[in-house]
Motif scaffolding. Structure first.
Motif, PDB file in Angstrom:
ATOM      1  N   THR A  87       0.816  -1.219   0.000  1.00  0.00           N
ATOM      2  CA  THR A  87       0.000   0.000   0.000  1.00  0.00           C
ATOM      3  C   THR A  87       0.849   1.267   0.000  1.00  0.00           C
ATOM      4  N   TRP A  88       1.870   1.277   0.869  1.00  0.00           N
ATOM      5  CA  TRP A  88       2.728   2.447   1.003  1.00  0.00           C
ATOM      6  C   TRP A  88       4.199   1.993   0.872  1.00  0.00           C
ATOM      7  N   PRO A  89       4.660   1.668  -0.319  1.00  0.00           N
ATOM      8  CA  PRO A  89       6.022   1.117  -0.473  1.00  0.00           C
ATOM      9  C   PRO A  89       7.123   2.076  -0.027  1.00  0.00           C
ATOM     10  N   GLN A  90       6.952   3.359  -0.288  1.00  0.00           N
ATOM     11  CA  GLN A  90       7.979   4.312   0.122  1.00  0.00           C
ATOM     12  C   GLN A  90       8.051   4.424   1.638  1.00  0.00           C
ATOM     13  N   THR A  91       6.899   4.401   2.293  1.00  0.00           N
ATOM     14  CA  THR A  91       6.881   4.419   3.762  1.00  0.00           C
ATOM     15  C   THR A  91       7.556   3.177   4.334  1.00  0.00           C
ATOM     16  N   TYR A  92       7.340   2.048   3.679  1.00  0.00           N
ATOM     17  CA  TYR A  92       8.002   0.815   4.122  1.00  0.00           C
ATOM     18  C   TYR A  92       9.518   0.938   4.030  1.00  0.00           C
ATOM     19  N   LEU A  93      10.012   1.455   2.912  1.00  0.00           N
ATOM     20  CA  LEU A  93      11.463   1.574   2.722  1.00  0.00           C
ATOM     21  C   LEU A  93      12.080   2.595   3.671  1.00  0.00           C
ATOM     22  N   LEU A  94      11.378   3.686   3.940  1.00  0.00           N
ATOM     23  CA  LEU A  94      11.910   4.701   4.850  1.00  0.00           C
ATOM     24  C   LEU A  94      11.974   4.206   6.292  1.00  0.00           C
ATOM     25  N   ASN A  95      11.135   3.263   6.641  1.00  0.00           N
ATOM     26  CA  ASN A  95      11.097   2.756   8.012  1.00  0.00           C
ATOM     27  C   ASN A  95      11.652   1.335   8.124  1.00  0.00           C
ATOM     28  N   LEU A  96      12.442   0.933   7.137  1.00  0.00           N
ATOM     29  CA  LEU A  96      12.977  -0.426   7.151  1.00  0.00           C
ATOM     30  C   LEU A  96      13.904  -0.657   8.340  1.00  0.00           C
ATOM     31  N   ARG A  97      14.705   0.336   8.690  1.00  0.00           N
ATOM     32  CA  ARG A  97      15.618   0.161   9.825  1.00  0.00           C
ATOM     33  C   ARG A  97      14.879   0.105  11.160  1.00  0.00           C
ATOM     34  N   CYS A  98      13.648   0.629  11.187  1.00  0.00           N
ATOM     35  CA  CYS A  98      12.873   0.563  12.433  1.00  0.00           C
ATOM     36  C   CYS A  98      12.445  -0.868  12.766  1.00  0.00           C
ATOM     37  N   ILE A  99      12.416  -1.731  11.742  1.00  0.00           N
ATOM     38  CA  ILE A  99      12.061  -3.129  12.008  1.00  0.00           C
ATOM     39  C   ILE A  99      13.096  -3.752  12.928  1.00  0.00           C
ATOM     40  N   ALA A 100      14.389  -3.527  12.597  1.00  0.00           N
ATOM     41  CA  ALA A 100      15.450  -4.045  13.463  1.00  0.00           C
ATOM     42  C   ALA A 100      15.484  -3.324  14.811  1.00  0.00           C
ATOM     43  N   LYS A 101      15.090  -2.066  14.838  1.00  0.00           N
ATOM     44  CA  LYS A 101      15.124  -1.302  16.083  1.00  0.00           C
ATOM     45  C   LYS A 101      14.080  -1.804  17.073  1.00  0.00           C
ATOM     46  N   PHE A 102      12.881  -2.119  16.579  1.00  0.00           N
ATOM     47  CA  PHE A 102      11.804  -2.535  17.478  1.00  0.00           C
ATOM     48  C   PHE A 102      11.729  -4.051  17.649  1.00  0.00           C
ATOM     49  N   THR A 103      12.242  -4.804  16.697  1.00  0.00           N
ATOM     50  CA  THR A 103      12.204  -6.270  16.837  1.00  0.00           C
ATOM     51  C   THR A 103      13.628  -6.814  16.833  1.00  0.00           C
ATOM     52  N   SER A 104      14.138  -7.155  15.671  1.00  0.00           N
ATOM     53  CA  SER A 104      15.509  -7.661  15.569  1.00  0.00           C
ATOM     54  C   SER A 104      15.953  -7.551  14.117  1.00  0.00           C
ATOM     55  N   LEU A 105      17.266  -7.701  13.914  1.00  0.00           N
ATOM     56  CA  LEU A 105      17.795  -7.672  12.553  1.00  0.00           C
ATOM     57  C   LEU A 105      17.293  -8.869  11.756  1.00  0.00           C
ATOM     58  N   LYS A 106      17.091  -9.983  12.430  1.00  0.00           N
ATOM     59  CA  LYS A 106      16.573 -11.179  11.754  1.00  0.00           C
ATOM     60  C   LYS A 106      15.183 -10.927  11.183  1.00  0.00           C
ATOM     61  N   GLU A 107      14.330 -10.241  11.939  1.00  0.00           N
ATOM     62  CA  GLU A 107      12.991  -9.947  11.444  1.00  0.00           C
ATOM     63  C   GLU A 107      13.034  -8.973  10.271  1.00  0.00           C
ATOM     64  N   ALA A 108      14.002  -8.067  10.260  1.00  0.00           N
ATOM     65  CA  ALA A 108      14.151  -7.163   9.118  1.00  0.00           C
ATOM     66  C   ALA A 108      14.532  -7.947   7.866  1.00  0.00           C
ATOM     67  N   LEU A 109      15.432  -8.921   8.021  1.00  0.00           N
ATOM     68  CA  LEU A 109      15.810  -9.758   6.878  1.00  0.00           C
ATOM     69  C   LEU A 109      14.642 -10.637   6.439  1.00  0.00           C
ATOM     70  N   ASN A 110      13.891 -11.163   7.418  1.00  0.00           N
ATOM     71  CA  ASN A 110      12.719 -11.973   7.073  1.00  0.00           C
ATOM     72  C   ASN A 110      11.687 -11.159   6.306  1.00  0.00           C
ATOM     73  N   SER A 111      11.490  -9.921   6.729  1.00  0.00           N
ATOM     74  CA  SER A 111      10.510  -9.075   6.047  1.00  0.00           C
ATOM     75  C   SER A 111      10.917  -8.836   4.598  1.00  0.00           C
ATOM     76  N   SER A 112      12.206  -8.583   4.376  1.00  0.00           N
ATOM     77  CA  SER A 112      12.679  -8.397   2.999  1.00  0.00           C
ATOM     78  C   SER A 112      12.505  -9.671   2.181  1.00  0.00           C
ATOM     79  N   MET A 113      12.748 -10.815   2.802  1.00  0.00           N
ATOM     80  CA  MET A 113      12.571 -12.094   2.108  1.00  0.00           C
ATOM     81  C   MET A 113      11.111 -12.333   1.760  1.00  0.00           C
ATOM     82  N   PHE A 114      10.200 -12.023   2.696  1.00  0.00           N
ATOM     83  CA  PHE A 114       8.777 -12.208   2.434  1.00  0.00           C
ATOM     84  C   PHE A 114       8.299 -11.309   1.298  1.00  0.00           C
ATOM     85  N   VAL A 115       8.842 -10.088   1.235  1.00  0.00           N
ATOM     86  CA  VAL A 115       8.473  -9.167   0.158  1.00  0.00           C
ATOM     87  C   VAL A 115       8.936  -9.703  -1.194  1.00  0.00           C
TER      88      VAL A 115
END
Length: 257
Positions: A87-115
């Motif tokens: 829905t908001w791809p640019q918002t996702y990319l701008l907040n990609l580092r927040c995934i690791a900040k609030f969860t973990s780096l592994k979840e950030a990599l998983n999210s990229s893999m799922f995409v």
């Protein structure tokens, strides 16, 4: 969201089916048992009402940090991130580092893999089953529904019931109703003898006679306890072996010419 009609809740009180705020609905209704379509409806309504607060609630859904008050719902959090990318791809990319900040780096990599593998169901079904969120969900559900897992669960439950029956029969044979009633208070002298406290103190005194005081800091009393326990087990094994031997009468030996 308009305030809906009132219904009777689980505790008998009159409540509303939904509330007037889509943000509040996202916060309270986004639970692990929610469906994918219902979660997307909540996200659409919340982002239409207030995108900034809705984005914070989205990350709160997967936050696992200490004292952060997050829900730590990994599955729905990844599903929400996929919805955000669609829905908001640019918002996702701008907040990609927040995934690791609030969860973990592994979840950030998983999210990229799922995409990457979200739209590969038709072109690459094998990798889709391994690396997409929906594929992992399906594999987990198949594993939970497998006959082998159900058989193991039933077998463990049957063993537990059999143990309870044995314990209850033993308790009744001792004149008690429950197995827990057979518990007795153990004296400190018996416990002290069992954990070899006296032997440990005696060994420590012997070491104090032959070593300097600063060397005593390196003394591991638990290693000493284990060594004493092994010595006691060896002695008991020797006694048991001696008792198991048949008694042979020893007579005087006669000399033969």
């Amino acid at each position: 969201m308009r305030r809906a009609k009132k219904v009777v809740g689980e505790n008998g009180e009159v409540v509303h089916v939904s509330n007037s705020s889509a943000l509040v609905a996202l916060f309270f209704e986004a639970v692990p048992s929610i469906g994918a379509d219902e979660l997307e409806d909540l996200l659409n309504a919340a982002f239409a009402e207030n995108p900034n607060l809705a984005l914070k609630l989205l990350f709160n859904l997967g936050s696992v940090r200490k004292n952060a008050g997050g829900k730590a719902d990994r599955d729905n959090f990844q599903a929400a991130l996929l919805w955000l990318f669609r829905t908001w791809p640019q918002t996702y990319l701008l907040n990609l580092r927040c995934i690791a900040k609030f969860t973990s780096l592994k979840e950030a990599l998983n999210s990229s893999m799922f995409v990457m593998y979200e739209d590969q169901r038709e072109t690459d079904p094998d990798n889709y089953a391994l690396f997409s969120l929906e594929g992992q969900r399906m594999a987990l559900q198949q594993h939970l529904n497998s006959h082998h897992l159900r058989h193991n669960r039933a077998r463990r439950h049957e063993k537990k019931l059999n143990r309870l029956v044995l314990w209850s029969d033993f308790a009744r044979s001792e004149g008690k109703k429950l197995f827990g009633d057979l518990r007795t208070e153990v004296s400190w002298e018996h416990l002290e003898k069992k954990i070899c406290i006296k032997e440990m103190k005696r060994v420590k005194k012997q070491i104090e006679r032959h070593h300097r005081v600063e060397d005593l800091d390196d003394l591991d009393l638990w290693d000493t306890k284990e060594r004493l326990s092994r010595q006691r087990e060896v002695k008991l094994a020797k006694k048991k072996k001696a008792r198991s031997k048949p008694n042979v009468k020893r007579g005087k030996r006669t000399k033969h010419n």
